[in-house]
Design a protein around this motif. Structure first.
Motif, PDB file in Angstrom:
ATOM      1  N   PHE A  59       0.823  -1.193   0.000  1.00 47.29           N
ATOM      2  CA  PHE A  59       0.000   0.000   0.000  1.00 47.29           C
ATOM      3  C   PHE A  59       0.870   1.260   0.000  1.00 47.29           C
ATOM      4  CE2 PHE A  59      -2.465  -3.242   2.313  1.00 47.29           C
ATOM      5  CZ  PHE A  59      -3.624  -3.278   1.541  1.00 47.29           C
ATOM      6  N   ALA A  60       0.298   2.347  -0.517  1.00 49.97           N
ATOM      7  CA  ALA A  60       0.994   3.634  -0.509  1.00 49.97           C
ATOM      8  C   ALA A  60       0.771   4.297   0.849  1.00 49.97           C
ATOM      9  CB  ALA A  60       0.481   4.534  -1.637  1.00 49.97           C
ATOM     10  N   ILE A  61       1.664   4.020   1.792  1.00 48.90           N
ATOM     11  CA  ILE A  61       1.555   4.539   3.141  1.00 48.90           C
ATOM     12  C   ILE A  61       2.263   5.895   3.209  1.00 48.90           C
ATOM     13  CG2 ILE A  61       2.101   4.170   5.565  1.00 48.90           C
ATOM     14  CD1 ILE A  61      -0.091   2.305   4.411  1.00 48.90           C
ATOM     15  N   HIS A  62       1.541   6.900   3.643  1.00 49.01           N
ATOM     16  CA  HIS A  62       2.075   8.269   3.673  1.00 49.01           C
ATOM     17  C   HIS A  62       2.802   8.598   4.953  1.00 49.01           C
ATOM     18  CE1 HIS A  62      -0.164  10.084   0.079  1.00 49.01           C
ATOM     19  NE2 HIS A  62      -0.541   8.828   0.107  1.00 49.01           N
ATOM     20  N   LEU A  63       2.533   7.855   6.037  1.00 48.05           N
ATOM     21  CA  LEU A  63       3.167   8.137   7.315  1.00 48.05           C
ATOM     22  C   LEU A  63       4.620   7.701   7.249  1.00 48.05           C
ATOM     23  CD1 LEU A  63       2.158   9.176  10.146  1.00 48.05           C
ATOM     24  CD2 LEU A  63       2.134   6.773  10.849  1.00 48.05           C
TER      25      LEU A  63
END
Length: 512
Positions: A506-510
């Motif tokens: 997944f594209a995790i922004h944190l």
């Protein structure tokens, strides 16, 4: 003489150390799930009339805009679609649904110590909302929220004893892709707390992605289904009396995935609900009864929270009045209706219309939080941190809210009247040959932690002591505590291998 003094001093030190040690859960003065229900603004006849009015509204008015899948589920269960497209609910269908609805709902945490038993009048306080701004107490300003702010809120809540669950309180405004928004909201909360989490989905097709992430965190689908630690906050209706088509489709997918559902009806009294408190409760009850039929038509007995969330409105200006006495009555009345049906329920309290954590915020938050708890509301949503009528969220206010809710929970606990607590023997000992006061008696010292809740941030010093301590400021103390919490690695963070696997999928922004 010297030896006796030392002995007494040692005894005092030992008692002081014992008082400062953590109490066993059964001895704590307050704890999650204490029963409320002593405050009842509605009479038995009032509740009968509200129920009858809700049934009448469902039979004669019904709800519009059900999705095709919902029409199929509901009509198969016995609802009737009229020529006008509205779904109407015969009284017998509603009563049959009430008879077989799930009344033994436990909302689980990733850590079983945080499981929430929603039976009876057990009370739990937590966060909720969809604030788009973060309150900055340093310069009295508002800015847009981001995923780091959400993660920080979850981390702070994880460390607060009186915040029992974390429903996502803010929207990550720095993530523009809606799928990534939904996935990152789950990730940010789960990486911050092992308490039960509530979240929502923008579109039905996003549910499978969120559930895939939850399977990874849980250790597989079977582990997730055995202990679903995230629930779906679902605004399944658009008041008055219309289904929210896409949200209903989301709800269906969440039910199939084994995710508990919060059936959230949030009419605005005077705008999207009747302006009277009783009328707003009737409409909200009717809408949630329709939602309960819907859930049980998809999967009988699926865990659902009866989420009557009517809000108040200032009819002079059109502004929401989340901190009003009317809001407190709306929530307390809804809590009574949950118990009327013996269903697990939730509603909103603790909201303030104040922009900063000031005196207005304090009186507004305490008013509705106390009344919600006394009325036996199972899930008190939005209990801490919410400002500006849900437009702003404040980390410092969340921390101060933990203190505030502690006092509210002490009110929920009430007064125990036993031979021991009435203390006639103690009165006799103190007054007849005793010291003439109760300071330092074994009974006083022995019960001081069991009977009393001591604030972590509230200041009870004298003006002289306060001055000598440098006139400590409440907000500054909360800011320091926030910084202490956020300086430590979150206990809920994932194993590095799991985190790497999640980030590769997944594209995790944190930031890692």
């Amino acid at each position: 003489m010297t030896q006796r003094t030392q002995s007494r001093s040692g005894g005092r030190s030992a008692r002081r150390a014992a008082r400062n040690a953590p109490l066993a859960d059964h001895l704590r003065p307050i704890r999650p799930g204490m029963p409320g229900g002593t405050y009842q603004p509605l009479t038995a006849l009032d509740m009968d009339n509200i129920h009858a009015s809700a049934l009448l509204a469902l039979e004669q008015i019904g709800l519009a805009d059900a999705p095709p899948s919902g029409v199929a589920y509901l009509t198969a269960a016995g609802a009737i679609q009229g020529e006008d497209g509205r779904i109407r609910f015969p009284r017998a269908l509603v009563e049959d649904t009430l008879a077989r609805a799930n009344r033994t709902v436990t909302l689980m945490g990733r850590d079983p110590a945080h499981d929430l038993d929603l039976s009876g009048t057990r009370v739990h306080y937590g966060t909720a909302g969809a604030a788009v701004h973060l309150v900055d107490v340093n310069d009295n300003s508002y800015r847009e929220c981001g995923v780091q702010d959400l993660h920080d809120a979850a981390r702070i809540a994880d460390m607060l004893d009186n915040i029992h669950f974390v429903q996502r309180p803010i929207v990550c405004r720095d993530i523009t892709d809606n799928l990534e928004l939904d996935v990152n909201s789950i990730y940010a909360c789960c990486a911050g707390t092992t308490k039960h989490i509530g979240t929502s989905f923008c579109e039905p097709e996003f549910v499978k992605h969120g559930v895939e992430l939850l399977h990874m965190i849980a250790g597989g689908e079977a582990a997730w289904r055995a202990r679903p630690f995230v629930s779906n906050t679902n605004c399944f209706v658009v008041p008055p009396m219309k289904f929210a088509t896409e949200s209903c489709e989301v709800m269906e997918e969440c039910i199939k995935a084994g995710m508990p559902v919060l059936l959230l009806s949030a009419g605005m009294a005077g705008a999207t609900a009747p302006s009277t408190i009783a009328g707003a409760i009737v409409q909200s009850v009717a809408e949630c009864l329709a939602g309960l039929v819907y859930v049980n038509a998809v999967r009988p007995g699926h865990p659902a929270v009866f989420g009557t969330w009517p809000f108040g409105l200032d009819l002079r200006t059109g502004a929401m009045t989340g901190g009003s006495g009317e809001q407190a009555l709306l929530t307390a009345g809804c809590a009574q209706m949950h118990k009327y049906y013996d269903l697990p329920g939730g509603a909103a309290a603790g909201i303030t219309d104040a922009k900063m954590p000031d005196m207005q915020a304090g009186w507004e938050q305490m008013c509705s939080n106390v009344m919600a708890g006394l009325s036996g509301l199972n899930m008190v949503y939005e209990a801490a941190g919410m400002h500006a009528s849900l437009l702003g969220f404040c980390h410092e206010s969340l921390i101060l809210g933990d203190d505030l809710i502690g006092q509210a929970m002490r009110c929920v606990r009430g007064i125990e009247v036993t031979e021991d607590t009435m203390a006639v023997d103690q009165i006799r000992q103190v007054c007849m040959g005793g010291p003439g006061h109760y300071l330092g008696t074994e009974q006083t010292l022995g019960r001081m932690q069991q009977d009393h809740v001591y604030p972590a941030f509230g200041d009870r010093t004298s003006p002289k002591e306060w001055d000598e301590l440098g006139k400590p400021d409440l907000i500054a103390k909360a800011t320091r505590r926030k910084q202490e919490i956020l300086a430590e690695r979150a206990k809920a963070r994932f194993d590095p291998d799991l985190d790497a696997a999640i980030r590769s999928r997944f594209a995790i922004h944190l930031p890692a």
